[in-house]
Design a protein around this motif. Sequence first.
Motif, PDB file in Angstrom:
ATOM      1  N   HIS A 221       0.831  -1.191   0.000  1.00  0.00           N
ATOM      2  CA  HIS A 221       0.000   0.000   0.000  1.00  0.00           C
ATOM      3  C   HIS A 221       0.873   1.252   0.000  1.00  0.00           C
ATOM      4  CE1 HIS A 221      -3.418  -2.593   0.826  1.00  0.00           C
ATOM      5  NE2 HIS A 221      -2.726  -3.140   1.809  1.00  0.00           N
ATOM      6  N   ALA A 222       0.343   2.313  -0.573  1.00  0.00           N
ATOM      7  CA  ALA A 222       1.077   3.568  -0.670  1.00  0.00           C
ATOM      8  C   ALA A 222       1.215   4.228   0.700  1.00  0.00           C
ATOM      9  CB  ALA A 222       0.347   4.510  -1.624  1.00  0.00           C
TER      10      ALA A 222
ATOM     11  N   PHE B  89     -10.952  12.121   7.177  1.00  0.00           N
ATOM     12  CA  PHE B  89      -9.728  11.386   6.809  1.00  0.00           C
ATOM     13  C   PHE B  89     -10.165  10.047   6.215  1.00  0.00           C
ATOM     14  CE2 PHE B  89      -8.949  14.287  10.283  1.00  0.00           C
ATOM     15  CZ  PHE B  89      -7.920  15.059   9.766  1.00  0.00           C
ATOM     16  N   ALA B  90     -10.726  10.126   5.016  1.00  0.00           N
ATOM     17  CA  ALA B  90     -11.440   8.988   4.451  1.00  0.00           C
ATOM     18  C   ALA B  90     -10.533   7.850   4.022  1.00  0.00           C
ATOM     19  CB  ALA B  90     -12.284   9.451   3.263  1.00  0.00           C
ATOM     20  N   GLY B  91      -9.243   8.128   3.776  1.00  0.00           N
ATOM     21  CA  GLY B  91      -8.342   7.047   3.372  1.00  0.00           C
ATOM     22  C   GLY B  91      -8.859   6.334   2.144  1.00  0.00           C
TER      23      GLY B  91
ATOM     24  N   TYR C  18      -5.071   7.457  -2.452  1.00  0.00           N
ATOM     25  CA  TYR C  18      -6.169   6.875  -1.684  1.00  0.00           C
ATOM     26  C   TYR C  18      -7.517   7.500  -2.038  1.00  0.00           C
ATOM     27  CZ  TYR C  18      -2.806   4.191   0.950  1.00  0.00           C
ATOM     28  OH  TYR C  18      -1.827   3.291   1.286  1.00  0.00           O
ATOM     29  N   TRP C  19      -7.519   8.767  -2.438  1.00  0.00           N
ATOM     30  CA  TRP C  19      -8.745   9.392  -2.930  1.00  0.00           C
ATOM     31  C   TRP C  19      -9.256   8.632  -4.151  1.00  0.00           C
ATOM     32  CZ3 TRP C  19      -9.080  12.588  -7.519  1.00  0.00           C
ATOM     33  CH2 TRP C  19     -10.323  13.200  -7.682  1.00  0.00           C
ATOM     34  N   GLN C  20      -8.347   8.245  -5.033  1.00  0.00           N
ATOM     35  CA  GLN C  20      -8.738   7.493  -6.214  1.00  0.00           C
ATOM     36  C   GLN C  20      -9.228   6.090  -5.851  1.00  0.00           C
ATOM     37  OE1 GLN C  20      -5.267   7.676  -8.732  1.00  0.00           O
ATOM     38  NE2 GLN C  20      -5.760   9.734  -9.483  1.00  0.00           N
ATOM     39  N   VAL C  21      -8.539   5.448  -4.894  1.00  0.00           N
ATOM     40  CA  VAL C  21      -8.975   4.123  -4.436  1.00  0.00           C
ATOM     41  C   VAL C  21     -10.386   4.208  -3.857  1.00  0.00           C
ATOM     42  CG1 VAL C  21      -8.564   2.306  -2.725  1.00  0.00           C
ATOM     43  CG2 VAL C  21      -6.637   3.272  -4.004  1.00  0.00           C
ATOM     44  N   ALA C  22     -10.621   5.213  -3.017  1.00  0.00           N
ATOM     45  CA  ALA C  22     -11.931   5.376  -2.396  1.00  0.00           C
ATOM     46  C   ALA C  22     -13.009   5.649  -3.444  1.00  0.00           C
ATOM     47  CB  ALA C  22     -11.891   6.506  -1.373  1.00  0.00           C
TER      48      ALA C  22
END
Length: 236
Positions: A58-59, A199-201, A225-229
């Motif tokens: 994970h990043a 802090f949505a991760g 993580y914004w893109q993952v979410a």
Amino acid sequence: MKNELIHGDALSVLPTLPSGSFDALITDPPYASGGVHAASRQQSPQTKYMQSGSRQLHADFVGDERDQRSHLAWMRLWLAECHRVLKEGAPVLLFTDWRQLPLTTDALQCAGFTWRGVAVWDKTEGVRPQKGRFRNQAEYVVWGSKGHMPLARRAPVLPGVVREAVRKVDKHHMTGKPTDLMRQLVRICETGGRILDPFAGSGTTLVAAREEGYAYTGIEMTEHYWQVAQQRLVTP
């Protein structure tokens, strides 16, 4: 307000949200933990939280390197803004670990919230064992409310200890929480309410909110993580 996931810094985004518009704050902020001394805490999350010899899956993420005084000041800043945007009586849930448990309870109260207790996430015996020591098998949810919290709220009785293992298939962030854990915790919000996660991760709280029938607003600073979410939230 529609369901939304905002890419940005919580300290910049929170002031743009309308006052008294959310029914719960449920979030997993950076702990600024992972070491006994300041030098240890200032290392990257990858160095602090991954087992030696493990492959990075994970990043990294930002905001996890503060010392105790700056971390407390930072938490008080964004929690004060959350206090403004929450409705009276709204519950607040903040994840933390054993090192930052005292600081987190202080930050909650410094921002004007009423501290009501600590729930426990039992990560099961799957965590890394260390011979001759207790397992670091638990993380904690410091919880409280904005002012008075009526007993007649439209929410169920919640367990004080939630036992959920971390599973690779359900782990989308270096410090991500299990979706089933979050589905239990979001139920503290009143039926039909709107949940805020600054802090949505990787979006697990927002996914859990959606699955349990709540509206949501999330904020995430790290683009990866914004893109993952985003991807998780468009997946049925």
